[in-house]
Design an enzyme around this catalytic site. Structure first.
Site: not given
Lengths: 160, 160, 160, 160
Positions: B10, B81
């Site tokens: 991300t 993540t």
């Protein structure tokens, strides 16, 4: 628990649109910690909101007292970059047994191209792991209080 | 000298306006280091640009090899993540004698409300001062690779 | 008084950090009007929040009905760019006596590099001064509903 | 073809980090038109880059001359908001046969919360459709040059 003392500086400057000038309002620190999704236990207190060029000895003494009197042993101080080293010196010669990190910004957080968020993340990490002492955290680096100066031509902090 | 390996996540997602979807392009890392006015000696290399949910064992092995073969002993890895802890485990069990810190972001840097810049400053500081080991730096905190997990309900990383 | 109908589109897309995907929430329109320090009398109503590629004939009919039934004679409709011309056609062939302007964005307002604010200012100005008719306002220009198409290769709107 | 004359004002102010003060550099207008994905034919020329409070009669005369001498009959002028009405008056009483729209911003475009992009889109639309005359475009509205004033308490422009 990390104690954060806010003293102002470019870090927190904003734009007063009615006067068309830079000004101080409330600190942006809480908003920045939210943006960073920070989960470190911190307690934020604003000591003053001034340009560090306007700091007097009395101002610096109150920062020293606040750090000395704080219950916490790890303290982050946001500060204008122009006289950050002077306040670091005042702390380095008067406070011991605590990890104190000073940081600031070259461009206000309220602006698009600010280094504020990067510096906050950087300083918050240094203050969690460094041994007792007083440090300046700028430009991704950390310096002992008596081994740093701000290069006024480039705006960068460098080791001496 | 800090080595930085970019793997995507991300952190580096951006918006493809013709397709109306999220996509990867070049890393934003250099731009972020410039914004942070970072003066740490770093060398950036992109290993891959993928969502960590799409990482295979082969991908993780190449990250491990890259870290092991790097000349530097301090390495920062940007990573999605979702499986950051898995790659941290692969590194923790295979590489020793180096300080390796993984970080990422919950919101793409290309977006307005990103934690990317904060996390980058945070991770870059941790990697400079922590002793050899493999760590995850998220939410302003740092965790040993075998003592952390991502809470999928809140999106925050927590100690286990 | 200008009536604003929100239907979604890239204009209002945002990033869902837990799912790591694009999503719709509440419209950003009021926030954008505040940012623009807009002093035009407007009344905003959200009809739907969808990608215009997902619009059905029923959706388009409800937009037509809403425009026809509105008390106001000047109406701005925010809409996805992919089928904006289709909705403009539905309006152009069914509603008369009102000035209706459709606009959207190629990049979500929630992102840093969005054309949303520019398009909103543009469309809000066109809707105040154009004579009755249905128009598409994109790329700083305005087009009659039956003389425009979206160039899917470049993403720009052009006259036909 | 729309002619755009840049004269400075808050619209183009930026932050000089070495001096810690607001300053002027190159105009941001081209960058803003790119962000807006503007496809209107425009030709941009910077006449001056000053705070409108610092404008002299000579400065205003050169703006009038530039507008009169321009080949284009549709002209947009970016200008500080403080004396925008004064320049509008100078133009209104000296230039005829052209559509001239003045706009500016209350917050610099270089800042996060600027109205600049909204105003630019707004003014660019007004200048394309309004009949010959001199206008002020602010807060999403457009005013004839002799029927507007800036409310110095609120910062908003209002009809008189």
């Amino acid at each position: 628990m990390i104690r954060i003392f806010v003293t102002g500086g470019t870090f927190d400057k904003q734009y007063d649109e009615l006067r068309g000038a830079l000004a101080f309002g409330d600190t942006h620190l809480l908003e920045m910690l939210r943006l960073g999704r920070c989960r470190v236990d911190v307690d934020v207190r604003t000591l003053m909101m001034i340009d560090s060029l306007d700091m007097t000895d009395a101002d610096r003494r109150s920062i020293v007292d606040a750090c000395r009197d704080a219950a916490e042993s790890r303290i982050l101080v946001t500060h204008g970059t122009d006289t950050m080293v002077d306040t670091a010196r005042a702390l380095g010669t008067a406070v011991s047994g605590k990890t104190i990190v000073l940081t600031g910004a070259m461009v206000p957080y309220a602006f698009g191209s600010s280094d504020g968020l990067f510096n906050l993340g950087s300083a918050l990490s240094f203050v969690q792991v460094l041994p007792p002492g007083v440090y300046v955290a700028m430009n991704g680096r950390c310096f002992n209080w008596d081994k740093v100066r701000k290069n006024r031509d480039t705006g960068f902090f460098e080791a001496i």
